[in-house]
Design a protein around this motif. Sequence first.
Motif, mmCIF file in Angstrom:
data_model
loop_
_atom_site.group_PDB
_atom_site.id
_atom_site.type_symbol
_atom_site.label_atom_id
_atom_site.label_comp_id
_atom_site.label_asym_id
_atom_site.label_seq_id
_atom_site.Cartn_x
_atom_site.Cartn_y
_atom_site.Cartn_z
ATOM 1 N N GLU A 39 12.957 10.734 -0.704
ATOM 2 C CA GLU A 39 11.510 10.551 -0.659
ATOM 3 C C GLU A 39 10.845 11.715 0.084
ATOM 4 O OE1 GLU A 39 10.873 6.561 0.814
ATOM 5 O OE2 GLU A 39 12.025 5.724 -0.865
ATOM 6 N N ALA A 40 9.566 11.891 -0.121
ATOM 7 C CA ALA A 40 8.811 12.978 0.505
ATOM 8 C C ALA A 40 8.920 12.934 2.027
ATOM 9 C CB ALA A 40 7.348 12.924 0.073
ATOM 10 N N SER A 41 9.079 11.736 2.591
ATOM 11 C CA SER A 41 9.190 11.571 4.041
ATOM 12 C C SER A 41 10.542 12.039 4.585
ATOM 13 C CB SER A 41 9.009 10.100 4.412
ATOM 14 O OG SER A 41 10.098 9.337 3.887
ATOM 15 N N GLY A 42 11.505 12.286 3.681
ATOM 16 C CA GLY A 42 12.855 12.649 4.100
ATOM 17 C C GLY A 42 13.825 11.486 4.065
ATOM 18 N N ILE A 43 13.332 10.289 3.807
ATOM 19 C CA ILE A 43 14.215 9.129 3.655
ATOM 20 C C ILE A 43 15.079 9.351 2.412
ATOM 21 C CG2 ILE A 43 14.296 6.657 3.076
ATOM 22 C CD1 ILE A 43 11.754 6.306 4.742
ATOM 23 N N GLY A 94 0.805 -1.214 0.000
ATOM 24 C CA GLY A 94 0.000 0.000 0.000
ATOM 25 C C GLY A 94 0.841 1.269 0.000
ATOM 26 N N GLN A 95 2.117 1.156 0.341
ATOM 27 C CA GLN A 95 3.008 2.318 0.289
ATOM 28 C C GLN A 95 3.633 2.396 -1.100
ATOM 29 O OE1 GLN A 95 5.843 2.501 3.515
ATOM 30 N NE2 GLN A 95 4.462 1.380 4.863
ATOM 31 N N TRP A 96 3.738 3.604 -1.627
ATOM 32 C CA TRP A 96 4.372 3.796 -2.929
ATOM 33 C C TRP A 96 4.762 5.262 -3.075
ATOM 34 C CZ3 TRP A 96 2.437 7.310 -6.383
ATOM 35 C CH2 TRP A 96 1.150 7.770 -6.124
ATOM 36 N N GLU A 97 5.628 5.508 -4.017
ATOM 37 C CA GLU A 97 6.005 6.886 -4.343
ATOM 38 C C GLU A 97 6.648 6.906 -5.721
ATOM 39 O OE1 GLU A 97 8.333 10.691 -2.356
ATOM 40 O OE2 GLU A 97 8.078 8.854 -1.197
ATOM 41 N N ASP A 98 6.496 8.017 -6.394
ATOM 42 C CA ASP A 98 7.143 8.278 -7.676
ATOM 43 C C ASP A 98 8.225 9.312 -7.393
ATOM 44 O OD1 ASP A 98 7.843 9.375 -10.209
ATOM 45 O OD2 ASP A 98 5.945 8.703 -11.034
ATOM 46 N N VAL A 99 9.493 8.969 -7.629
ATOM 47 C CA VAL A 99 10.615 9.831 -7.262
ATOM 48 C C VAL A 99 11.521 10.107 -8.456
ATOM 49 C CG1 VAL A 99 10.637 9.132 -4.828
ATOM 50 C CG2 VAL A 99 11.988 7.842 -6.489
ATOM 51 N N GLY A 100 12.153 11.267 -8.427
ATOM 52 C CA GLY A 100 13.176 11.606 -9.404
ATOM 53 C C GLY A 100 14.499 10.981 -8.987
ATOM 54 N N LEU A 101 15.277 10.546 -9.968
ATOM 55 C CA LEU A 101 16.527 9.834 -9.705
ATOM 56 C C LEU A 101 17.757 10.650 -10.088
ATOM 57 C CD1 LEU A 101 15.603 6.346 -11.237
ATOM 58 C CD2 LEU A 101 15.481 7.038 -8.829
ATOM 59 N N HIS A 102 18.827 10.418 -9.345
ATOM 60 C CA HIS A 102 20.168 10.856 -9.716
ATOM 61 C C HIS A 102 20.895 9.572 -10.095
ATOM 62 C CE1 HIS A 102 19.390 14.781 -7.914
ATOM 63 N NE2 HIS A 102 18.816 14.106 -6.936
ATOM 64 N N PHE A 104 21.970 1.824 0.705
ATOM 65 C CA PHE A 104 22.162 2.575 1.943
ATOM 66 C C PHE A 104 21.014 3.556 2.028
ATOM 67 C CE2 PHE A 104 23.892 6.201 4.361
ATOM 68 C CZ PHE A 104 24.212 5.543 5.532
ATOM 69 N N TRP A 105 20.272 3.493 3.145
ATOM 70 C CA TRP A 105 19.205 4.483 3.328
ATOM 71 C C TRP A 105 19.345 5.139 4.679
ATOM 72 C CZ3 TRP A 105 16.265 -0.347 2.081
ATOM 73 C CH2 TRP A 105 15.940 -1.107 3.198
ATOM 74 N N THR A 106 18.864 6.381 4.746
ATOM 75 C CA THR A 106 18.887 7.123 5.992
ATOM 76 C C THR A 106 17.494 7.664 6.262
ATOM 77 O OG1 THR A 106 19.392 9.319 5.076
ATOM 78 C CG2 THR A 106 21.259 7.870 5.535
ATOM 79 N N TYR A 107 17.183 7.800 7.544
ATOM 80 C CA TYR A 107 15.883 8.318 7.958
ATOM 81 C C TYR A 107 16.030 8.939 9.336
ATOM 82 C CZ TYR A 107 15.925 3.792 10.317
ATOM 83 O OH TYR A 107 16.287 2.719 11.072
ATOM 84 N N GLU A 108 15.055 9.749 9.695
ATOM 85 C CA GLU A 108 15.069 10.396 11.005
ATOM 86 C C GLU A 108 14.598 9.401 12.045
ATOM 87 O OE1 GLU A 108 16.516 13.319 12.987
ATOM 88 O OE2 GLU A 108 16.346 13.541 10.821
ATOM 89 N N GLY A 109 15.415 9.165 13.065
ATOM 90 C CA GLY A 109 15.076 8.238 14.138
ATOM 91 C C GLY A 109 15.203 8.924 15.483
ATOM 92 N N GLU A 110 14.986 8.180 16.520
ATOM 93 C CA GLU A 110 15.148 8.746 17.863
ATOM 94 C C GLU A 110 16.604 9.152 18.048
ATOM 95 O OE1 GLU A 110 13.500 6.716 21.223
ATOM 96 O OE2 GLU A 110 11.921 5.826 19.986
#
Length: 109
Positions: free
Chosen positions: A67-71, A44-52, A87-93
Amino acid sequence: MTAPLPGFAGRTYLFQVDNGAAFRNAYSADGTRLRWEGLGESAGQWEDVGLHVAHVGPELYFVSWTEASGITVSHVMDLAALTVRVFWTYEGEGGRVGELHTGTLEPLA
């Protein structure tokens, strides 16, 4: 002079990550966009993103997006071996979290 299209342009892959996550990744015909769709727990999660995109070797591509979420996501795709280093990064505690994973690609279209 225009750069040649990346080898994944116009293709769709099942991307299975070593942590159990799975995605259906559909790349645009010109290789500049990705529509990812989560499978399994991420259904159910999806996104259309621009690539480098950078071509870094025979059938080897560095691909990155935000991604829109900041990931942020960075892939090294080996189309000959059908493998990915991601490699992915996201905002965590407590601040930004980074994770390094491996995965496989299965061509779907």
